[in-house]
Design a protein around this motif. Sequence first.
Motif, short mmCIF file in Angstrom:
data_model
loop_
_atom_site.label_atom_id
_atom_site.label_comp_id
_atom_site.label_asym_id
_atom_site.label_seq_id
_atom_site.Cartn_x
_atom_site.Cartn_y
_atom_site.Cartn_z
N SER A 146 44.09 33.75 45.43
CA SER A 146 44.05 33.67 46.89
C SER A 146 42.68 34.12 47.37
CB SER A 146 45.14 34.53 47.52
OG SER A 146 45.00 35.88 47.12
N GLY A 147 42.37 33.79 48.60
CA GLY A 147 41.09 34.18 49.18
C GLY A 147 41.27 35.29 50.20
N GLY A 148 40.29 35.42 51.08
CA GLY A 148 40.36 36.47 52.08
C GLY A 148 39.89 37.80 51.53
N SER A 149 39.94 38.82 52.37
CA SER A 149 39.42 40.13 51.97
C SER A 149 40.43 40.96 51.19
CB SER A 149 38.98 40.90 53.22
OG SER A 149 40.08 41.07 54.11
N THR A 150 41.72 40.74 51.39
CA THR A 150 42.73 41.60 50.78
C THR A 150 42.65 41.66 49.26
OG1 THR A 150 44.22 41.25 52.65
CG2 THR A 150 45.21 42.07 50.62
N PRO A 151 42.50 40.52 48.54
CA PRO A 151 42.53 40.61 47.08
C PRO A 151 41.21 41.03 46.43
CG PRO A 151 42.36 38.32 47.73
CD PRO A 151 42.50 39.12 49.01
N LYS A 152 40.15 41.22 47.21
CA LYS A 152 38.85 41.53 46.59
C LYS A 152 38.92 42.76 45.68
CE LYS A 152 33.95 42.24 47.53
NZ LYS A 152 32.89 42.36 48.56
N PRO A 153 39.51 43.89 46.12
CA PRO A 153 39.58 45.03 45.20
C PRO A 153 40.44 44.76 43.97
CG PRO A 153 40.77 45.48 47.24
CD PRO A 153 40.01 44.22 47.46
N LEU A 154 41.40 43.86 44.08
CA LEU A 154 42.19 43.46 42.91
C LEU A 154 41.30 42.75 41.90
CD1 LEU A 154 44.79 42.94 41.33
CD2 LEU A 154 45.24 41.00 42.86
N TYR A 155 40.45 41.84 42.38
CA TYR A 155 39.55 41.13 41.48
C TYR A 155 38.54 42.09 40.86
CZ TYR A 155 41.52 37.10 43.95
OH TYR A 155 42.38 36.18 44.50
N GLU A 156 38.08 43.05 41.64
CA GLU A 156 37.16 44.06 41.10
C GLU A 156 37.84 44.87 40.00
OE1 GLU A 156 34.40 44.70 45.11
OE2 GLU A 156 36.15 45.97 44.77
N ALA A 157 39.12 45.15 40.18
CA ALA A 157 39.86 45.88 39.15
C ALA A 157 40.03 45.03 37.89
CB ALA A 157 41.22 46.31 39.69
N LEU A 158 40.29 43.75 38.07
CA LEU A 158 40.42 42.85 36.92
C LEU A 158 39.12 42.76 36.13
CD1 LEU A 158 42.61 40.12 38.58
CD2 LEU A 158 43.17 41.27 36.42
N ALA A 159 38.00 42.90 36.82
CA ALA A 159 36.70 42.83 36.14
C ALA A 159 36.49 43.99 35.18
CB ALA A 159 35.57 42.80 37.17
N THR A 160 37.27 45.06 35.31
CA THR A 160 37.12 46.22 34.43
C THR A 160 38.03 46.14 33.21
OG1 THR A 160 38.83 47.58 35.49
CG2 THR A 160 36.62 47.61 36.47
N GLN A 161 38.87 45.11 33.14
CA GLN A 161 39.84 45.02 32.06
C GLN A 161 39.24 44.33 30.83
OE1 GLN A 161 43.08 46.38 32.51
NE2 GLN A 161 42.00 47.15 34.33
N ASN A 162 39.71 44.74 29.68
CA ASN A 162 39.32 44.10 28.43
C ASN A 162 40.41 43.10 28.04
OD1 ASN A 162 38.13 43.43 26.02
ND2 ASN A 162 38.90 45.23 24.94
N LEU A 163 40.21 41.86 28.44
CA LEU A 163 41.24 40.83 28.26
C LEU A 163 40.72 39.71 27.37
CD1 LEU A 163 42.55 40.60 31.94
CD2 LEU A 163 43.61 41.80 30.01
N PRO A 164 41.61 38.91 26.78
CA PRO A 164 41.19 37.76 25.98
C PRO A 164 40.77 36.62 26.91
CG PRO A 164 43.59 37.86 26.04
CD PRO A 164 43.09 39.09 26.75
N TRP A 165 39.58 36.73 27.44
CA TRP A 165 39.12 35.84 28.52
C TRP A 165 39.14 34.37 28.12
CZ3 TRP A 165 39.49 38.23 32.81
CH2 TRP A 165 39.20 39.60 32.89
N GLU A 166 38.96 34.09 26.83
CA GLU A 166 38.95 32.68 26.41
C GLU A 166 40.33 32.04 26.53
OE1 GLU A 166 40.16 35.20 22.99
OE2 GLU A 166 38.56 35.31 24.49
N GLN A 167 41.35 32.86 26.76
CA GLN A 167 42.72 32.35 26.89
C GLN A 167 43.22 32.39 28.33
OE1 GLN A 167 43.95 35.04 23.50
NE2 GLN A 167 45.24 33.28 23.01
#
Length: 243
Positions: free
Chosen positions: A41-62
Amino acid sequence: MDRIIEVLSDRQAVIDKALELILQKAEVAIEARGKFTIALSGGSTPKPLYEALATQNLPWEQIHIFWGDERYVPPDHPDSNQKMARQAWLDRVPIPASNIHPMSTTLADPAAAATAHERELKDFFDLSSGEIPEFDLILLGIGDDAHTASLFPHTEALQVSDRLVTVGFKDGQPRLTLTVPVLNHAKCVVFVVTGSSKQPALAQIFAPTGDELTYPARLIRPKGELWWILDQAAGERYVKTDR
């Protein structure tokens, strides 16, 4: 449909819960099928959620990233949902470029862009004629007018059932949006809602009966799970978990 309403103390608690859900659904999907598909989703509400996801160690290729809607502006425009998600998250992790599937907004005709993105969805999900893609998780928000994605009150986009992507309008400005059937075909839909200004819209969305054309978020009744994650300011009327 399994509807779960959680009212949490503040915006940070909402973000933490949404992050927990995304990580959980990603793990299950990757274990089962080798990939996880999410529409943002867009807008300002999910921005901190996306910032939190950026700190995760995930299997990004999947992990494959899509959007539920997009303003019809260039991808480097300040109002672009794609730009916000890239700056907050995607540009900060080693996800393959081919795993990011934005809605194109560079064509002169938004309807042609909607058709092009629909074709991409059909190819990616390997759909036959008439089939609908099944996202593992779709993130949504609502406006004060109870719109969601770019499905605005009393607009033609609300009643499009034979397309995967269509053109929505707000104040005469075009946007691209997934259609109601696509949103409702997801394994899991998560609404993230914060702020007291959303209380009137939520009252109408959760009312036993109501006008879906006036309050479009009422149309979202996915075949899978439906989560409403609210902060106290938005959801103080809904303090009990409801299944």
